[in-house]
Design a protein around this motif. Structure first.
Motif, short mmCIF file in Angstrom:
data_model
loop_
_atom_site.label_atom_id
_atom_site.label_comp_id
_atom_site.label_asym_id
_atom_site.label_seq_id
_atom_site.Cartn_x
_atom_site.Cartn_y
_atom_site.Cartn_z
N ALA A 102 -0.97 14.67 -1.60
CA ALA A 102 -2.26 15.34 -1.79
C ALA A 102 -2.40 15.87 -3.22
CB ALA A 102 -2.41 16.48 -0.78
N VAL A 103 -1.37 16.52 -3.74
CA VAL A 103 -1.42 17.02 -5.11
C VAL A 103 -1.55 15.86 -6.10
CG1 VAL A 103 -0.07 18.19 -6.90
CG2 VAL A 103 -0.19 19.16 -4.61
N SER A 104 -0.81 14.79 -5.85
CA SER A 104 -0.85 13.64 -6.75
C SER A 104 -2.23 13.00 -6.79
CB SER A 104 0.19 12.60 -6.33
OG SER A 104 1.49 13.13 -6.41
N ILE A 121 -11.97 16.20 -3.83
CA ILE A 121 -11.52 16.70 -2.53
C ILE A 121 -11.67 15.61 -1.46
CG2 ILE A 121 -12.04 18.35 -0.68
CD1 ILE A 121 -12.71 20.37 -2.96
N ILE A 122 -12.80 14.93 -1.45
CA ILE A 122 -13.01 13.85 -0.48
C ILE A 122 -11.97 12.74 -0.69
CG2 ILE A 122 -14.59 11.99 0.20
CD1 ILE A 122 -16.90 14.00 -0.40
N MET A 127 -7.46 9.60 1.10
CA MET A 127 -6.24 8.89 0.70
C MET A 127 -5.01 9.45 1.42
SD MET A 127 -6.93 6.35 -1.09
CE MET A 127 -5.27 5.93 -1.56
N THR A 128 -4.96 10.75 1.62
CA THR A 128 -3.81 11.35 2.31
C THR A 128 -3.78 10.90 3.77
OG1 THR A 128 -3.90 13.25 0.81
CG2 THR A 128 -2.64 13.52 2.83
N VAL A 129 -4.91 10.93 4.44
CA VAL A 129 -4.96 10.49 5.83
C VAL A 129 -4.66 8.99 5.92
CG1 VAL A 129 -6.51 10.15 7.81
CG2 VAL A 129 -6.51 12.32 6.58
N PHE A 130 -5.21 8.20 5.00
CA PHE A 130 -4.96 6.76 4.99
C PHE A 130 -3.47 6.46 4.81
CE2 PHE A 130 -4.42 2.81 2.56
CZ PHE A 130 -4.95 1.90 3.46
N ALA A 133 -1.55 7.31 7.90
CA ALA A 133 -1.76 6.31 8.95
C ALA A 133 -0.98 5.03 8.67
CB ALA A 133 -3.25 6.00 9.08
N VAL A 134 -0.95 4.60 7.42
CA VAL A 134 -0.27 3.35 7.08
C VAL A 134 1.25 3.52 7.08
CG1 VAL A 134 0.13 1.68 5.21
CG2 VAL A 134 -2.20 2.36 5.78
N PHE A 135 1.75 4.51 6.34
CA PHE A 135 3.19 4.60 6.14
C PHE A 135 3.93 5.30 7.27
CE2 PHE A 135 1.51 4.19 1.78
CZ PHE A 135 2.12 2.97 1.46
#
Length: 153
Positions: A102-104, A121-122, A127-130, A133-135
């Motif tokens: 998230a920070v990155s 923010i969006i 990206m964090t949720v994605f 979900a992927v990793f």
């Protein structure tokens, strides 16, 4: 008349091809395996091939279409993006996957000249949720969501 019509694309394509060759060369020592039984060198080789193909497409696009010459180096973006990659690598263990990611993602949006807080923010949330979900869910990687600095493990 020069056959290079878009120097930015030609230089980008050459850079992509060079990086793909470098990464593929580094992955040669790893066993590749097959599609059904992938070895540790399979994914780096596939990514290298994809980057190489992208480089060829961008290179040929630079030879076909008209474009501008490179004007200058975007130092702000270069410094921020390079630094945040190093930060992510260092912060993964103590902070955990989710906070480091998230920070990155948030800080990397500062590299854009068109930075907007709402978009940042969006982008960070999506990206964090994605990536979770992927990793974590999709690939089942054993990455700690929170590190010991935040009460995880």
């Amino acid at each position: 008349m020069s056959f290079v019509r878009n120097p930015k694309d030609v230089l980008s394509g050459l850079l992509f091809i060079a990086l793909a060759a470098l990464f593929a060369w580094q992955a040669l020592d790893l066993p590749i395996g097959t599609s059904n039984r992938m070895g540790p060198g399979y994914f780096p080789m596939v990514l290298s091939a994809g980057l190489g193909v992208l480089g060829i497409v961008v290179l040929f696009n630079g030879l076909r279409t008209q474009g501008d010459a490179p004007s200058s180096i975007a130092w702000r973006a270069l410094i921020i993006l390079t630094s945040i990659i190093v930060f992510f690598g260092i912060a993964m263990r103590p902070l955990g996957f989710m906070p480091a990611l998230a920070v990155s993602v948030f800080v990397s949006t500062l590299a854009s000249q068109k930075f907007r807080l709402s978009t940042a923010i969006i982008n960070t949330v999506v990206m964090t949720v994605f990536c979770w979900a992927v990793f974590i869910k999709g690939l089942g990687l054993p990455l700690p969501l929170l590190g010991p600095w935040l009460g995880g493990y």
